[in-house]
Write a protein that holds these residues in place. Structure first.
Motif, PDB file in Angstrom:
ATOM      1  N   ARG A  17       0.832  -1.205   0.000  1.00  0.00           N
ATOM      2  CA  ARG A  17       0.000   0.000   0.000  1.00  0.00           C
ATOM      3  C   ARG A  17       0.867   1.256   0.000  1.00  0.00           C
ATOM      4  O   ARG A  17       0.509   2.260  -0.627  1.00  0.00           O
ATOM      5  CB  ARG A  17      -0.964  -0.011   1.186  1.00  0.00           C
ATOM      6  CG  ARG A  17      -2.086  -1.017   1.010  1.00  0.00           C
ATOM      7  CD  ARG A  17      -3.019  -0.983   2.183  1.00  0.00           C
ATOM      8  NE  ARG A  17      -4.124  -1.919   2.030  1.00  0.00           N
ATOM      9  CZ  ARG A  17      -4.957  -2.236   3.023  1.00  0.00           C
ATOM     10  NH1 ARG A  17      -4.824  -1.677   4.205  1.00  0.00           N
ATOM     11  NH2 ARG A  17      -5.935  -3.093   2.807  1.00  0.00           N
ATOM     12  N   ASN A  18       2.014   1.209   0.703  1.00  0.00           N
ATOM     13  CA  ASN A  18       2.937   2.346   0.684  1.00  0.00           C
ATOM     14  C   ASN A  18       3.519   2.544  -0.710  1.00  0.00           C
ATOM     15  O   ASN A  18       3.746   3.678  -1.127  1.00  0.00           O
ATOM     16  CB  ASN A  18       4.062   2.163   1.699  1.00  0.00           C
ATOM     17  CG  ASN A  18       3.614   2.471   3.116  1.00  0.00           C
ATOM     18  OD1 ASN A  18       2.605   3.135   3.335  1.00  0.00           O
ATOM     19  ND2 ASN A  18       4.359   1.983   4.082  1.00  0.00           N
ATOM     20  N   TYR A  19       3.772   1.461  -1.413  1.00  0.00           N
ATOM     21  CA  TYR A  19       4.249   1.573  -2.795  1.00  0.00           C
ATOM     22  C   TYR A  19       3.259   2.401  -3.610  1.00  0.00           C
ATOM     23  O   TYR A  19       3.655   3.210  -4.446  1.00  0.00           O
ATOM     24  CB  TYR A  19       4.401   0.206  -3.452  1.00  0.00           C
ATOM     25  CG  TYR A  19       5.578  -0.625  -3.002  1.00  0.00           C
ATOM     26  CD1 TYR A  19       6.505  -0.162  -2.073  1.00  0.00           C
ATOM     27  CD2 TYR A  19       5.764  -1.885  -3.520  1.00  0.00           C
ATOM     28  CE1 TYR A  19       7.581  -0.936  -1.685  1.00  0.00           C
ATOM     29  CE2 TYR A  19       6.840  -2.673  -3.144  1.00  0.00           C
ATOM     30  CZ  TYR A  19       7.748  -2.193  -2.218  1.00  0.00           C
ATOM     31  OH  TYR A  19       8.804  -2.976  -1.855  1.00  0.00           O
ATOM     32  N   GLY A  45       5.307  -2.419 -11.514  1.00  0.00           N
ATOM     33  CA  GLY A  45       5.877  -1.389 -10.640  1.00  0.00           C
ATOM     34  C   GLY A  45       6.172  -1.912  -9.245  1.00  0.00           C
ATOM     35  O   GLY A  45       7.256  -1.665  -8.694  1.00  0.00           O
ATOM     36  N   MET A  46       5.220  -2.640  -8.684  1.00  0.00           N
ATOM     37  CA  MET A  46       5.400  -3.121  -7.317  1.00  0.00           C
ATOM     38  C   MET A  46       6.495  -4.181  -7.221  1.00  0.00           C
ATOM     39  O   MET A  46       7.327  -4.138  -6.312  1.00  0.00           O
ATOM     40  CB  MET A  46       4.072  -3.648  -6.773  1.00  0.00           C
ATOM     41  CG  MET A  46       3.065  -2.534  -6.498  1.00  0.00           C
ATOM     42  SD  MET A  46       1.532  -3.114  -5.744  1.00  0.00           S
ATOM     43  CE  MET A  46       0.588  -3.514  -7.205  1.00  0.00           C
ATOM     44  N   ILE A  47       6.518  -5.121  -8.143  1.00  0.00           N
ATOM     45  CA  ILE A  47       7.509  -6.197  -8.071  1.00  0.00           C
ATOM     46  C   ILE A  47       8.913  -5.681  -8.379  1.00  0.00           C
ATOM     47  O   ILE A  47       9.888  -6.135  -7.778  1.00  0.00           O
ATOM     48  CB  ILE A  47       7.125  -7.393  -8.974  1.00  0.00           C
ATOM     49  CG1 ILE A  47       5.801  -8.011  -8.509  1.00  0.00           C
ATOM     50  CG2 ILE A  47       8.236  -8.445  -9.002  1.00  0.00           C
ATOM     51  CD1 ILE A  47       5.766  -8.510  -7.073  1.00  0.00           C
ATOM     52  N   ASN A  77      17.411 -10.168  -7.890  1.00  0.00           N
ATOM     53  CA  ASN A  77      16.420 -11.122  -8.372  1.00  0.00           C
ATOM     54  C   ASN A  77      16.329 -11.137  -9.891  1.00  0.00           C
ATOM     55  O   ASN A  77      16.749 -10.194 -10.550  1.00  0.00           O
ATOM     56  CB  ASN A  77      15.021 -10.717  -7.854  1.00  0.00           C
ATOM     57  CG  ASN A  77      14.949 -10.655  -6.357  1.00  0.00           C
ATOM     58  OD1 ASN A  77      14.709 -11.646  -5.706  1.00  0.00           O
ATOM     59  ND2 ASN A  77      15.168  -9.470  -5.802  1.00  0.00           N
ATOM     60  N   ASN A  78      15.700 -12.194 -10.401  1.00  0.00           N
ATOM     61  CA  ASN A  78      15.269 -12.203 -11.795  1.00  0.00           C
ATOM     62  C   ASN A  78      13.872 -11.576 -11.774  1.00  0.00           C
ATOM     63  O   ASN A  78      12.860 -12.268 -11.671  1.00  0.00           O
ATOM     64  CB  ASN A  78      15.239 -13.625 -12.351  1.00  0.00           C
ATOM     65  CG  ASN A  78      14.820 -13.643 -13.810  1.00  0.00           C
ATOM     66  OD1 ASN A  78      14.203 -12.706 -14.316  1.00  0.00           O
ATOM     67  ND2 ASN A  78      15.133 -14.732 -14.484  1.00  0.00           N
ATOM     68  N   THR A  79      13.854 -10.253 -11.804  1.00  0.00           N
ATOM     69  CA  THR A  79      12.615  -9.502 -11.602  1.00  0.00           C
ATOM     70  C   THR A  79      11.573  -9.818 -12.665  1.00  0.00           C
ATOM     71  O   THR A  79      10.384  -9.939 -12.355  1.00  0.00           O
ATOM     72  CB  THR A  79      12.917  -7.994 -11.546  1.00  0.00           C
ATOM     73  OG1 THR A  79      13.908  -7.782 -10.527  1.00  0.00           O
ATOM     74  CG2 THR A  79      11.678  -7.192 -11.215  1.00  0.00           C
ATOM     75  N   GLN A  80      11.978  -9.964 -13.903  1.00  0.00           N
ATOM     76  CA  GLN A  80      11.003 -10.252 -14.960  1.00  0.00           C
ATOM     77  C   GLN A  80      10.352 -11.611 -14.747  1.00  0.00           C
ATOM     78  O   GLN A  80       9.137 -11.760 -14.934  1.00  0.00           O
ATOM     79  CB  GLN A  80      11.630 -10.164 -16.348  1.00  0.00           C
ATOM     80  CG  GLN A  80      10.589 -10.184 -17.462  1.00  0.00           C
ATOM     81  CD  GLN A  80       9.569  -9.060 -17.338  1.00  0.00           C
ATOM     82  OE1 GLN A  80       9.924  -7.882 -17.233  1.00  0.00           O
ATOM     83  NE2 GLN A  80       8.278  -9.396 -17.332  1.00  0.00           N
TER      84      GLN A  80
END
Length: 141
Positions: free
Chosen positions: A56-58, A69-71, A80-83
């Motif tokens: 929620r802060n994000y 956006g959040m991840i 991390n492997n963000t994708q």
């Protein structure tokens, strides 16, 4: 799974693998902390509550309203492997990567939390009532 066979996030009641920093509600007393890197909560409800507050802060502080956006903030590419993380959350939630998510709506929030927990820990062991309790603990924060 018993004892140390459980993933770290499950053992710590911190299924989002939140690092030490803020003094969250429901942290174990300092004298009982055994993990130097990640928060340890007295119950999974408090660990999930912290996840809700962070997400929620994000949205409120950083304008991050989509899975992408959040991840990207939750699991930055330097760690991390963000994708791959984004793809797994999209697949698990059925929400498009760039579609806004209303985190005050438990029908949208719970699948997101469950997908993050599954990605962080390899499984999502919590019953629905644990999410309800965490949602109530987070209130309208």
């Amino acid at each position: 799974m018993t004892g140390n066979k459980k993933p770290r996030g499950i053992r710590n009641n911190n299924p989002g693998n939140i690092r030490w920093g803020d003094e969250w509600q429901g942290l174990v007393p300092k004298s009982q902390r055994t993990d130097k890197s990640f928060c340890q909560f007295i119950s999974p409800e408090y660990g999930i509550r912290a996840m809700i507050v962070i997400l929620r802060n994000y949205q409120s502080k950083y304008g991050l309203r989509t899975i992408t956006g959040m991840i990207k903030r939750w699991a930055p590419p330097n760690e991390n492997n963000t994708q791959a993380y984004i793809n797994s959350v999209v697949q698990a939630t059925g929400t498009e990567a760039d579609q806004p998510i209303d985190l005050l709506n438990s029908c949208k929030l719970f699948p997101l939390l469950q997908a993050i927990i599954r990605h962080e820990n390899g499984s999502q062991p919590y019953e629905f009532n644990v999410f309800v309790s965490a949602f109530e603990l987070a209130g309208s924060y």
